[in-house]
Design an enzyme around this catalytic site. Sequence first.
Site, short mmCIF file in Angstrom:
data_model
loop_
_atom_site.label_atom_id
_atom_site.label_comp_id
_atom_site.label_asym_id
_atom_site.label_seq_id
_atom_site.Cartn_x
_atom_site.Cartn_y
_atom_site.Cartn_z
N HIS A 128 -7.94 -7.72 -0.96
CA HIS A 128 -6.42 -6.97 -1.28
C HIS A 128 -6.06 -7.50 -2.57
CE1 HIS A 128 -2.41 -5.30 -0.05
NE2 HIS A 128 -2.27 -6.11 -0.97
N HIS A 185 0.83 -1.09 0.16
CA HIS A 185 0.27 0.11 -0.10
C HIS A 185 0.85 1.20 0.06
CE1 HIS A 185 -4.18 -1.24 0.21
NE2 HIS A 185 -3.78 -2.21 0.98
N GLU A 189 -7.08 -12.01 2.41
CA GLU A 189 -7.85 -10.77 2.37
C GLU A 189 -8.40 -10.93 1.12
OE1 GLU A 189 -5.32 -7.52 3.42
OE2 GLU A 189 -4.76 -8.11 5.35
#
Length: 231
Positions: free
Chosen positions: A193, A122, A190
């Site tokens: 993601h 990120h 996840e």
Amino acid sequence: MFLINDIEVIKIPVRNSKEPFCNLTEINKRIKVDLSMSQIASKSEYFSYARETIAIKLLEAALLLPEGINFYIKEAYRPLQQQKDSFNSVLEYNRKHYGDLPEEEIYLETCKYVAPPEYAPHPTGAAIDITLINDKGIESDMGTEFNATPGETDNATYFHSDNISDEARENRRILSRALSRMGFVNYEPEWWHWSIGDRYWALLKNEDAAKYDVVDGNWIKKNTCEAMEWK
């Protein structure tokens, strides 16, 4: 399955690209952004920005979605300090709730949910947290809430979990079909993601190196995409 702190991920080098960032709120009506920021810890003004390649591939993927279904971005860029704070917060939570486990196992449990800052995608602009939403503004059933933890959902956050409904499983397939065809990879623990250009992507795609390094808000401000005609 590799975790994001796996040695095979860590040893991937970064050949830093100076690729600019794009604001994902400005691309297309099929790509919507949760402007409330109510489900993320970051308050960065650049939370909806990602590298230009991610923006272009996301646009192409959106055109593959069924009519009436759209992408819904929860978070893209995340400042490095926020990544550090989030990791440490979850680590401390896990220490309290899994105190009978060895520290190494607690650390690994934390890595399932939040990436260690030194390897996190990120802060490089390579990753997006994404779900689906219909034209009426109703989010699709994906099996768990966005940002739920594996521990509190009996591992239902894992993309290929069997611990979800048929409807949720189909919605995950819709998400995966569109993004995977454009080169995105999912981080298995996840379902939300997805990334292109980070170390994790490089490992799964057998690339020699990752494309993007960590940047701060000042760099993004000076390196934004030139105006282009989004479809």
